[in-house]
Design a protein around this motif. Structure first.
Motif, PDB file in Angstrom:
ATOM      1  N   ALA A 172       0.967  -1.301  -0.130  1.00 50.64           N
ATOM      2  CA  ALA A 172       0.326   0.189   0.246  1.00 50.64           C
ATOM      3  C   ALA A 172       0.947   1.406  -0.001  1.00 50.64           C
ATOM      4  N   SER A 173       1.921   1.125   0.822  1.00 52.05           N
ATOM      5  CA  SER A 173       3.154   2.342   0.865  1.00 52.05           C
ATOM      6  C   SER A 173       3.045   2.853  -0.382  1.00 52.05           C
ATOM      7  N   SER A 174       4.414   1.428  -0.810  1.00 49.13           N
ATOM      8  CA  SER A 174       4.709   1.762  -2.131  1.00 49.13           C
ATOM      9  C   SER A 174       3.297   1.688  -3.512  1.00 49.13           C
ATOM     10  N   ARG A 175       2.163   1.897  -3.490  1.00 51.81           N
ATOM     11  CA  ARG A 175       1.211   2.290  -4.325  1.00 51.81           C
ATOM     12  C   ARG A 175       1.417   4.343  -4.260  1.00 51.81           C
ATOM     13  N   LEU A 176       1.260   4.517  -2.801  1.00 51.65           N
ATOM     14  CA  LEU A 176       0.822   6.160  -2.323  1.00 51.65           C
ATOM     15  C   LEU A 176       2.721   6.638  -2.657  1.00 51.65           C
ATOM     16  N   THR A 177       3.333   5.828  -2.884  1.00 55.18           N
ATOM     17  CA  THR A 177       5.071   6.818  -3.369  1.00 55.18           C
ATOM     18  C   THR A 177       4.395   6.359  -4.533  1.00 55.18           C
ATOM     19  N   THR A 178       4.281   5.838  -5.498  1.00 50.11           N
ATOM     20  CA  THR A 178       4.135   5.869  -7.406  1.00 50.11           C
ATOM     21  C   THR A 178       4.022   6.546  -7.442  1.00 50.11           C
ATOM     22  N   LEU A 179       2.905   7.089  -6.397  1.00 47.42           N
ATOM     23  CA  LEU A 179       1.707   8.103  -7.419  1.00 47.42           C
ATOM     24  C   LEU A 179       2.415   9.395  -7.117  1.00 47.42           C
ATOM     25  N   GLU A 180       2.871   9.667  -6.316  1.00 45.16           N
ATOM     26  CA  GLU A 180       3.666  10.718  -5.501  1.00 45.16           C
ATOM     27  C   GLU A 180       4.386  11.319  -6.550  1.00 45.16           C
ATOM     28  N   THR A 181       5.245  10.103  -6.624  1.00 47.18           N
ATOM     29  CA  THR A 181       6.841   9.956  -7.869  1.00 47.18           C
ATOM     30  C   THR A 181       5.482  11.043  -9.227  1.00 47.18           C
ATOM     31  N   ALA A 182       4.603  10.372  -9.397  1.00 47.03           N
ATOM     32  CA  ALA A 182       4.003  10.412 -10.318  1.00 47.03           C
ATOM     33  C   ALA A 182       3.924  12.131 -11.049  1.00 47.03           C
ATOM     34  N   PHE A 183       3.874  13.159 -10.030  1.00 52.71           N
ATOM     35  CA  PHE A 183       2.995  13.677  -9.737  1.00 52.71           C
ATOM     36  C   PHE A 183       3.975  15.060  -8.897  1.00 52.71           C
ATOM     37  N   GLY A 184       4.924  14.488  -8.877  1.00 52.28           N
ATOM     38  CA  GLY A 184       6.206  15.424  -8.029  1.00 52.28           C
ATOM     39  C   GLY A 184       6.184  15.947  -6.523  1.00 52.28           C
ATOM     40  N   ALA A 185       5.230  14.701  -6.171  1.00 52.23           N
ATOM     41  CA  ALA A 185       4.202  15.946  -4.869  1.00 52.23           C
ATOM     42  C   ALA A 185       3.969  15.106  -3.765  1.00 52.23           C
ATOM     43  N   GLN A 186       4.774  15.661  -2.614  1.00 51.73           N
ATOM     44  CA  GLN A 186       3.399  14.836  -1.788  1.00 51.73           C
ATOM     45  C   GLN A 186       2.075  14.682  -1.157  1.00 51.73           C
ATOM     46  N   LEU A 187       1.379  13.713  -1.236  1.00 45.59           N
ATOM     47  CA  LEU A 187       0.261  13.916  -0.961  1.00 45.59           C
ATOM     48  C   LEU A 187      -0.356  13.776  -0.490  1.00 45.59           C
ATOM     49  N   LEU A 188       0.282  12.769   0.411  1.00 43.22           N
ATOM     50  CA  LEU A 188      -0.655  12.324   2.201  1.00 43.22           C
ATOM     51  C   LEU A 188       0.350  13.025   2.983  1.00 43.22           C
ATOM     52  N   ALA A 189       0.739  12.943   4.184  1.00 42.32           N
ATOM     53  CA  ALA A 189       0.984  13.336   5.401  1.00 42.32           C
ATOM     54  C   ALA A 189       0.905  11.348   6.550  1.00 42.32           C
ATOM     55  N   ARG A 190       1.665  11.193   6.109  1.00 38.43           N
ATOM     56  CA  ARG A 190       1.428  10.097   7.288  1.00 38.43           C
ATOM     57  C   ARG A 190       2.201   9.857   8.488  1.00 38.43           C
ATOM     58  N   THR A 191       1.731   9.311   9.939  1.00 39.88           N
ATOM     59  CA  THR A 191       2.583   9.228  11.128  1.00 39.88           C
ATOM     60  C   THR A 191       1.887   7.611  11.342  1.00 39.88           C
ATOM     61  N   THR A 192       1.883   7.186  12.004  1.00 44.45           N
ATOM     62  CA  THR A 192       1.748   5.698  12.922  1.00 44.45           C
ATOM     63  C   THR A 192       0.126   5.163  13.387  1.00 44.45           C
ATOM     64  N   ARG A 193      -0.963   6.315  12.651  1.00 44.69           N
ATOM     65  CA  ARG A 193      -2.147   6.449  13.316  1.00 44.69           C
ATOM     66  C   ARG A 193      -2.801   6.404  11.976  1.00 44.69           C
ATOM     67  N   ARG A 194      -2.534   7.705  11.557  1.00 41.40           N
ATOM     68  CA  ARG A 194      -3.195   7.724  10.176  1.00 41.40           C
ATOM     69  C   ARG A 194      -2.587   8.783   9.332  1.00 41.40           C
ATOM     70  N   VAL A 195      -3.468   9.021   8.318  1.00 39.22           N
ATOM     71  CA  VAL A 195      -2.591   9.937   7.083  1.00 39.22           C
ATOM     72  C   VAL A 195      -4.009  10.794   7.016  1.00 39.22           C
ATOM     73  N   THR A 196      -3.381  12.043   6.304  1.00 38.23           N
ATOM     74  CA  THR A 196      -4.110  12.725   6.290  1.00 38.23           C
ATOM     75  C   THR A 196      -3.295  13.585   5.305  1.00 38.23           C
ATOM     76  N   LEU A 197      -4.315  14.615   4.380  1.00 43.17           N
ATOM     77  CA  LEU A 197      -3.787  15.178   2.637  1.00 43.17           C
ATOM     78  C   LEU A 197      -3.035  16.065   3.162  1.00 43.17           C
ATOM     79  N   THR A 198      -2.268  16.448   1.985  1.00 45.33           N
ATOM     80  CA  THR A 198      -1.491  17.727   2.080  1.00 45.33           C
ATOM     81  C   THR A 198      -2.565  18.601   1.572  1.00 45.33           C
ATOM     82  N   GLU A 199      -1.550  19.940   1.236  1.00 46.78           N
ATOM     83  CA  GLU A 199      -2.430  20.189   0.085  1.00 46.78           C
ATOM     84  C   GLU A 199      -2.648  20.090  -1.257  1.00 46.78           C
TER      85      GLU A 199
END
Length: 316
Positions: free
Chosen positions: A32-59
């Motif tokens: 799951a993490s790899s899939r999100l990393t691939t998407l962030e690489t494709a868009f050239g931006a961090q899309l999610l802020a990850r913590t041990t408890r949850r994820v939140t959307l960046t701008e």
């Protein structure tokens, strides 16, 4: 960028959980993490802020989410149009359904449905939660509650009459209520989301507020179990209990004061210029199984068991 990566991102944003979205489609946490990393690489931006408890959307994630939903809806619309042109019901069909209705009135027919439509893959989410069909990405939902979202398309599957009922043991122990006023002296099983019962009286609607329930639960299945066990009185849909009433496991009481605000059972789906053939096929199939007047929407005292493996039918 793959379409399934974009779909996964939207689901993570909806759940606020990468692991939760991953479990829905069988991904390990690392996949799951790899899939999100691939998407962030494709868009050239961090899309999610990850913590041990949850994820939140960046701008950047919020911007992508707004456009991704539109893009996915357009793609789904294109697929619907192409399916409608070809007339072939196929694809992934995601369904939300009340637990008891799914278990009693859908699952028994799925072997036959799969035989008729082998190119349709089903996912059923069965709970008492009322989902947002569009926002949560469902193709279809079965509802027995009033339709509050007028933008949804809907087809009626049958009526949803209800009865106040209890087990014979309870009635032998506590007596039989005759009027709504009698309920103050009875043990009432309360659904947390339904604190008031409504009945049709000779002079109009009568309400009864359950101020001191013998038990309060958050599941329609638990109110059913509690009634069967003799804990108290419960208002139940006949779609849930008609066989129990027919066979004497439960007894309907206060029939001179029918339960009010009963509504109907509906199949609802997102608005579209072309309803996907997979949705039409599934709803048509259910209606063909239930009949013009569904077996639960008739007088249960006239019903007889059907053949093994078949739905019950009415006697002549």
């Amino acid at each position: 960028m793959r379409l399934e990566d974009l779909q996964f991102f939207v689901r993570v944003a909806e759940l606020g959980s990468m692991s939760g979205a991953g479990r829905e489609i069988g991904l390990s946490p690392s996949a799951a993490s790899s899939r999100l990393t691939t998407l962030e690489t494709a868009f050239g931006a961090q899309l999610l802020a990850r913590t041990t408890r949850r994820v939140t959307l960046t701008e950047a994630g919020r911007v992508l989410l707004a456009h991704a939903r539109i893009a996915l809806q357009e793609i789904a619309q294109a697929r619907s149009i192409l399916d409608a042109v070809s007339g072939a019901p196929r694809g992934f069909l995601r369904i939300s359904c009340n637990t008891f209705f799914g278990r009693k009135h859908i699952l028994p027919y799925l072997v036959e449905f799969r035989a008729d439509y082998p190119d349709i893959q089903l996912e059923m989410d069965m709970s008492d939660k009322i989902v947002d069909v569009i926002e949560e990405g469902y193709d279809l939902a079965i509802r027995g509650a009033p339709l509050v979202d007028s933008s949804l398309l809907a087809r009626r599957l049958g009526g949803n009459p209800r009865a106040l009922c209890a087990s014979p043991d309870y009635l032998a122990r506590k007596g039989i209520p005759k009027t709504p006023e009698d309920l103050a002296n009875h043990d009432c099983i309360s659904m947390a989301s339904v604190p008031v019962w409504y009945f049709e009286g000779p002079d109009g609607e009568i309400s009864f507020e359950i101020k001191k329930p013998v038990i309060k639960v958050d599941s329609g299945d638990l109110t059913y179990d509690a009634a069967i066990e003799g804990i108290g009185l419960s208002v139940k849909s006949l779609a849930h209990v008609w066989e129990d009433l027919r066979d004497g496991r439960l007894v309907a009481v206060m029939e001179d004061y029918p339960v009010a605000r009963t509504g109907a059972i509906w199949a609802v789906y997102p608005p579209s210029q072309f309803v996907p053939p997979k949705v039409t096929a599934f709803v048509d199939f259910l209606i063909s199984k239930y009949g013009r007047t569904p077996y639960w929407d008739t007088d249960y005292r006239l019903a007889r068991p059907g053949k093994s493996g078949e739905s019950s039918t009415l006697s002549d």
